[in-house]
Design a protein around this motif. Structure first.
Motif, PDB file in Angstrom:
ATOM      1  N   GLU A 550     -34.171  10.728   8.070  1.00 15.12           N
ATOM      2  CA  GLU A 550     -34.025   9.603   7.144  1.00 15.12           C
ATOM      3  C   GLU A 550     -33.112  10.056   6.003  1.00 15.12           C
ATOM      4  O   GLU A 550     -33.446  10.964   5.232  1.00 15.12           O
ATOM      5  CB  GLU A 550     -35.386   9.185   6.610  1.00 15.12           C
ATOM      6  N   VAL A 551     -31.921   9.442   5.916  1.00 13.45           N
ATOM      7  CA  VAL A 551     -30.910   9.903   4.953  1.00 13.45           C
ATOM      8  C   VAL A 551     -30.337   8.765   4.119  1.00 13.45           C
ATOM      9  O   VAL A 551     -29.247   8.883   3.558  1.00 13.45           O
ATOM     10  CB  VAL A 551     -29.773  10.653   5.678  1.00 13.45           C
ATOM     11  N   GLY A 552     -31.049   7.655   4.018  1.00 15.11           N
ATOM     12  CA  GLY A 552     -30.603   6.556   3.179  1.00 15.11           C
ATOM     13  C   GLY A 552     -29.286   5.963   3.632  1.00 15.11           C
ATOM     14  O   GLY A 552     -29.088   5.674   4.820  1.00 15.11           O
ATOM     15  N   ASP A 553     -28.357   5.803   2.683  1.00 14.55           N
ATOM     16  CA  ASP A 553     -27.075   5.163   2.988  1.00 14.55           C
ATOM     17  C   ASP A 553     -26.227   5.956   3.972  1.00 14.55           C
ATOM     18  O   ASP A 553     -25.249   5.430   4.508  1.00 14.55           O
ATOM     19  CB  ASP A 553     -26.267   4.982   1.694  1.00 14.55           C
ATOM     20  N   ALA A 554     -26.569   7.209   4.202  1.00 14.39           N
ATOM     21  CA  ALA A 554     -25.809   8.045   5.140  1.00 14.39           C
ATOM     22  C   ALA A 554     -26.317   7.911   6.571  1.00 14.39           C
ATOM     23  O   ALA A 554     -25.933   8.698   7.444  1.00 14.39           O
ATOM     24  CB  ALA A 554     -25.868   9.506   4.701  1.00 14.39           C
ATOM     25  N   SER A 555     -27.153   6.908   6.852  1.00 14.77           N
ATOM     26  CA  SER A 555     -27.741   6.779   8.193  1.00 14.77           C
ATOM     27  C   SER A 555     -26.711   6.706   9.320  1.00 14.77           C
ATOM     28  O   SER A 555     -26.983   7.202  10.421  1.00 14.77           O
ATOM     29  CB  SER A 555     -28.687   5.572   8.249  1.00 14.77           C
ATOM     30  N   PRO A 556     -25.511   6.096   9.119  1.00 17.18           N
ATOM     31  CA  PRO A 556     -24.547   6.102  10.228  1.00 17.18           C
ATOM     32  C   PRO A 556     -24.131   7.511  10.658  1.00 17.18           C
ATOM     33  O   PRO A 556     -23.789   7.721  11.821  1.00 17.18           O
ATOM     34  CB  PRO A 556     -23.348   5.334   9.661  1.00 17.18           C
ATOM     35  N   LEU A 557     -24.173   8.454   9.737  1.00 17.95           N
ATOM     36  CA  LEU A 557     -23.724   9.809  10.058  1.00 17.95           C
ATOM     37  C   LEU A 557     -24.683  10.512  11.006  1.00 17.95           C
ATOM     38  O   LEU A 557     -24.259  11.268  11.886  1.00 17.95           O
ATOM     39  CB  LEU A 557     -23.555  10.629   8.775  1.00 17.95           C
ATOM     40  N   VAL A 558     -25.976  10.295  10.840  1.00 21.94           N
ATOM     41  CA  VAL A 558     -26.939  10.942  11.737  1.00 21.94           C
ATOM     42  C   VAL A 558     -27.197  10.094  12.971  1.00 21.94           C
ATOM     43  O   VAL A 558     -27.440  10.621  14.059  1.00 21.94           O
ATOM     44  CB  VAL A 558     -28.264  11.264  11.011  1.00 21.94           C
TER      45      VAL A 558
END
Length: 591
Positions: A550-558
């Motif tokens: 769970e990485v917030g706004d960076a979810s597309p990256l994971v």
């Protein structure tokens, strides 16, 4: 899209050297290949349809030669249509990247004058035009002038190299299609990509559209493409190293490049504060901003549009690069066009950027190749720093673009520290997704669905572009028909395609879309779909759960990492080459 390499220097096994360089460039086109060397006043050629593989060439030692890997445009995939192409006398040979739009008229005129053609290609007209223009002259400058004249006859986006056995020189010209010249103390080289020059030279000159270059034993000469007047040659250091182009212990470049993403994202988190702030300032100052890209870059651009809306409360328009020319009427001198490209040579993006510049708009570029055409056209560039992508599929350049756009949105919102925190969490999350246990989980899924004909991927909000990119990764490398959809569109027709056992990938981050996307997953499962959930938390609706951080706004990256791995392992499981999918080439330099 074709690969080009040329050499002039001390006599050696030039054919073998050229062939080795072509192997590095084969991702640019692998329908056929050819090598030519100048010996005793004629060009000796070996050329074959198909991939290079473990092929060899038995050509005499020579001090000048060149070669080509082809992505077919005009004429089928055959030995005859492979490059190089010779004139009637055998003095001149030509290799070419691009499409000569008026070749039929040129060919008809040449055939009427008695020239005999041996191929179906548009390229061959160039060798005969050079023959007709030079005639019997052995003056090197006459040959340069002839190339300048002939290149001016060609319509379209093209790059040509002419090998002249009489004057022992390579003469080249380009329009958008890339060429780069390199030199060392003994020899000169030319290629369509600096990757081919690694290990040969330490400095390079990127050929401009209004230049003609000549390589001879005395060095490199540059001329004004319009006037023919000599120009100074400006060389810059070549920063690529041999390790950048090696497999580094991996079986394929695709899996190597997938595993390089934590390093790329870490470098962006550590070093990109200033360029991101400059890009944010350009957006802030503009009146009408546009994000454009093609293929994978278009999905990074679409992610950017969602990120700017979600984080910065700012509307940034999105357009597919090849469609942008139909929307250029909106451009003004206050507009900003942000062009995304791995290679910096994509023809549709270059065409869009040139249209923007004609309208007086400013251009910013997110580009992976310094010195590329896009990089030189842009008013401001952010270099992705991802290193060479030698697999046709783009992976690390995609995540680099999304990371930069996310940070830019946070700068616009005044929350730069939050964006950097999310990016650091994403670095850890990507490393977790690439851990051996996580990778094995994806490999097991690939084994389970490898024989399926169809796969559907859904996401909502910020995950919608990720669903599109996931589907692209699967279909372009495994040849399984995969489609990405906005989750809310299922009931508007898509769900008719779901039947018993159909793999359905669901992106479900812990954000405002979760309840709705899980509802869509249940609808697909009710129709027999096999649900693969990519999510920080497991859900009962998932038949298989692929955990991501769970990485917030960076979810597309994971979120995209399991999709990249799945595409790779599906290709391996189906006995396909993950680095060279059929019908595709890395750099799309033709329209």
């Amino acid at each position: 899209m074709c690969g080009i390499f040329g050499y002039i220097g001390p006599q050696c096994d030039t054919g073998l050297m050229v062939l080795d360089a072509l192997r590095r460039l084969e991702y640019r086109g692998y329908d056929s290949w050819g090598v030519g060397v100048a010996v005793n006043g004629h060009v000796q050629v070996t050329k074959r349809a198909g991939r290079i593989g473990d092929a060899s060439v038995a050509l005499p030692e020579a001090s000048i030669g060149f070669g080509h890997t082809r992505w077919a445009t005009h004429g089928g995939v055959s030995d005859e249509n492979a490059h190089p192409h010779l004139d009637c006398t055998g003095r001149f040979a030509v290799i070419h990247n691009g499409i000569i739009e008026n070749f039929r008229a040129l060919r008809a005129r040449l055939e009427g004058a008695g020239h005999v053609f041996r191929s179906e290609t548009d390229t061959e007209v160039v060798s005969h035009l050079i023959e007709e223009t030079v005639r019997d002259s052995t003056d090197p400058e006459t040959v340069v002038s002839a190339v300048r004249t002939v290149f001016g006859m060609l319509r379209g986006l093209n790059a040509i190299i002419v090998l002249d056995t009489a004057t022992q020189q390579l003469v080249a010209a380009k329009n958008v299609s890339p060429l780069v010249v390199g030199r060392n103390e003994n020899a000169s080289y030319i290629a369509s990509d600096a990757v081919a020059l690694v290990g040969h030279v330490d400095e390079v000159h990127y050929v401009e559209d209004d230049e003609v270059v000549a390589l001879s034993a005395s060095g490199v000469r540059v001329y004004d493409g319009q006037t023919g007047e000599p120009r100074p040659v400006v060389f810059i250091p070549l920063t690529l190293q041999p390790a950048d182009t090696s497999l580094g212990g991996f079986d394929h470049y695709l899996i190597k490049e997938i595993h390089e993403q934590p390093r790329v994202l870490r470098a962006i988190a550590e070093n990109y504060a200033e360029p991101v702030r400059r890009l944010a300032a350009m957006i802030r100052e503009s009146y009408g901003s546009f994000l454009i890209g093609c293929g994978t870059a278009s999905y990074a651009a679409l992610s950017g549009a969602y990120l700017f809306s979600r984080i910065a409360r700012r509307h940034v328009n999105f357009a597919v690069g090849s469609e942008f020319k139909y929307q250029e009427h909106f451009l003004t001198e206050r507009s900003l066009v942000i062009a995304l490209s791995q290679s910096g040579e994509t023809a549709d993006i270059i065409e869009a950027v040139m249209a923007a510049k004609r309208a007086g708009a400013r251009v910013a570029a997110l580009v992976n190749v310094p010195g590329s055409t896009l990089d030189r056209l842009a008013d401001f560039s952010i270099h992705l720093g991802a290193g060479p992508e030698q697999s046709v599929l783009s992976t690390k350049a995609y995540t680099a673009k999304v990371a930069i756009l996310m940070l830019t949105a946070h700068v616009l919102n005044g929350s730069e520290h939050v964006g950097r925190e999310h990016l650091w969490r994403a670095v850890d999350g990507v490393e977790q997704a690439l851990a051996p246990a996580s990778e094995r989980r994806v490999q097991e899924i690939a084994d389970r669905i490898a024989d399926q004909e169809h796969c559907f991927v859904i996401g909502r909000g910020l995950s919608y572009p990720t669903a599109l990119e996931a589907a692209l990764k699967i279909k372009e490398v495994s040849y399984i028909h995969a489609e990405g959809f906005a989750g809310g569109e299922l009931k508007h027709g898509v769900i008719a395609l779901v039947e018993d056992g159909t793999p359905c990938i669901v992106f479900s981050p812990l954000d405002e879309t979760r309840d709705d996307i899980l509802s869509g997953a249940m609808e697909m499962r009710s129709r027999g779909g096999f649900i693969i959930g990519v999510s920080p938390e497991a859900e009962e609706v998932f038949d298989v759960h692929v955990p991501v951080a769970e990485v917030g706004d960076a979810s597309p990256l994971v979120g995209v990492i399991p999709a990249q791995l799945l595409g790779y392992y599906l290709a391996v499981r189906r006995g396909l080459d993950p680095d060279k999918p059929r019908n595709l080439a890395k750099s799309v330099t033709v329209k």
